[in-house]
Design an enzyme around this catalytic site. Structure first.
Site, PDB file in Angstrom:
ATOM      1  N   CYS A   1      -1.931  -2.041   7.690  1.00  0.00           N
ATOM      2  CA  CYS A   1      -1.849  -3.025   6.603  1.00  0.00           C
ATOM      3  C   CYS A   1      -0.546  -3.826   6.602  1.00  0.00           C
ATOM      4  O   CYS A   1      -0.557  -5.000   6.234  1.00  0.00           O
ATOM      5  CB  CYS A   1      -2.103  -2.341   5.265  1.00  0.00           C
ATOM      6  SG  CYS A   1      -3.845  -1.826   5.144  1.00  0.00           S
TER       7      CYS A   1
ATOM      8  N   ASP B   1       0.791  -1.248   0.000  1.00  0.00           N
ATOM      9  CA  ASP B   1       0.000   0.000   0.000  1.00  0.00           C
ATOM     10  C   ASP B   1       0.819   1.293   0.000  1.00  0.00           C
ATOM     11  O   ASP B   1       0.477   2.255   0.708  1.00  0.00           O
ATOM     12  CB  ASP B   1      -0.947   0.035   1.215  1.00  0.00           C
ATOM     13  CG  ASP B   1      -1.998  -1.074   1.198  1.00  0.00           C
ATOM     14  OD1 ASP B   1      -1.895  -1.974   0.355  1.00  0.00           O
ATOM     15  OD2 ASP B   1      -2.908  -1.046   2.040  1.00  0.00           O
TER      16      ASP B   1
ATOM     17  N   LYS C   1      -7.371  -4.805  -3.038  1.00  0.00           N
ATOM     18  CA  LYS C   1      -8.219  -5.322  -1.958  1.00  0.00           C
ATOM     19  C   LYS C   1      -9.149  -4.234  -1.449  1.00  0.00           C
ATOM     20  O   LYS C   1      -8.864  -3.048  -1.617  1.00  0.00           O
ATOM     21  CB  LYS C   1      -7.323  -5.801  -0.799  1.00  0.00           C
ATOM     22  CG  LYS C   1      -6.442  -4.664  -0.242  1.00  0.00           C
ATOM     23  CD  LYS C   1      -5.445  -5.166   0.774  1.00  0.00           C
ATOM     24  CE  LYS C   1      -4.437  -4.122   1.177  1.00  0.00           C
ATOM     25  NZ  LYS C   1      -4.947  -2.964   1.897  1.00  0.00           N
TER      26      LYS C   1
HETATM   27  C1  VGL Z   1      -4.593   1.434   5.898  1.00  0.00           C
HETATM   28  C2  VGL Z   1      -5.859   2.592   7.392  1.00  0.00           C
HETATM   29  C3  VGL Z   1      -6.964   2.446   6.604  1.00  0.00           C
HETATM   30  C4  VGL Z   1      -3.255   0.893   5.521  1.00  0.00           C
HETATM   31  C5  VGL Z   1      -5.684   1.266   5.095  1.00  0.00           C
HETATM   32  O1  VGL Z   1      -2.983   0.732   4.318  1.00  0.00           O
HETATM   33  O2  VGL Z   1      -2.472   0.602   6.440  1.00  0.00           O
HETATM   34  N1  VGL Z   1      -4.694   2.091   7.045  1.00  0.00           N
HETATM   35  N2  VGL Z   1      -6.878   1.777   5.475  1.00  0.00           N
END
Ligand code: VGL
Length: 186
Positions: free
Chosen positions: A141, A9, A98
């Site tokens: 994540c 991410d 995802k």
């Molecule tokens: C994430 C918070 C909300 C991440 C994703 O990628 O860690 N954190 N959505």
């Protein structure tokens, strides 16, 4: 024995200027790109995961608690969902997206963009037994992806300097938890 690098991410919305920015997001993107150029060849494959939300329900909120609900981020096909521009996409073999209609913190919930395959079977089809994990966010994540990688039976290393946290203290606690679960912190 084969090894993969999983980049979790590293998307614009999780970096300075984005809607859910981590302080070290840009720095981590730069470190990962440098690492890909110096060490990428040592991996049998390099993959990236992407938060890719269409309508994830209560994961988005106008009044986020930053635990279970968040500002709108990484909407599918928007600039904020793109991988940080410091990272050369040519160095990544496959992307796993995802969270289309739910929260999805683990990269192992991601499906490949070029075939209907989840991350674990995709890696196992390539005889990957060891994974190195980097990315954003350490406390969400990266944590979930690491814990799932261990459950899937991979030998896991977390390259902690190349991970950025939403909350630095929560990030440190998450690293401890990953270590206690069996990940090697490098
Ligand atoms: C994430 C918070 C909300 C991440 C994703 O990628 O860690 N954190 N959505």
């Amino acid at each position: 024995m084969a090894r993969a690098l999983i980049i979790v991410d590293v998307q614009k919305d999780f970096c300075p200027g984005g809607s859910l920015a981590t302080a070290r997001g840009d720095e981590v993107a730069g470190l990962i790109e440098a690492y890909l150029l110096s060490h990428g060849g040592e991996y049998d494959t390099v993959v990236a995961t992407q938060d890719w939300h269409i309508d994830p329900g209560e994961h988005f909120s106008d009044n986020p608690d930053y635990v279970d609900s968040w500002p709108v981020h990484c909407k599918a096909d928007t600039d904020g969902a793109a991988i940080h521009e410091r990272i050369d996409l040519e160095l990544i073999e496959e992307f796993f997206r995802k969270g289309h209609y739910t929260a999805a913190y683990s990269g192992f919930e991601g499906t490949a963009t070029s075939e209907e395959l989840l991350l674990a079977p995709w890696l196992k089809a390539r005889d990957i037994t060891e994974v190195d994990i980097v990315g954003i966010a350490t406390d969400h994540c990266v944590r979930a992806t690491t814990l799932d990688a261990i459950k899937e039976g991979f030998e896991v290393r977390v390259l902690s300097d190349m991970c950025a946290a939403v909350d630095v203290h929560a990030g440190d606690r998450a690293l401890e938890e990953m270590h206690d679960a069996g990940a090697l912190l490098v």
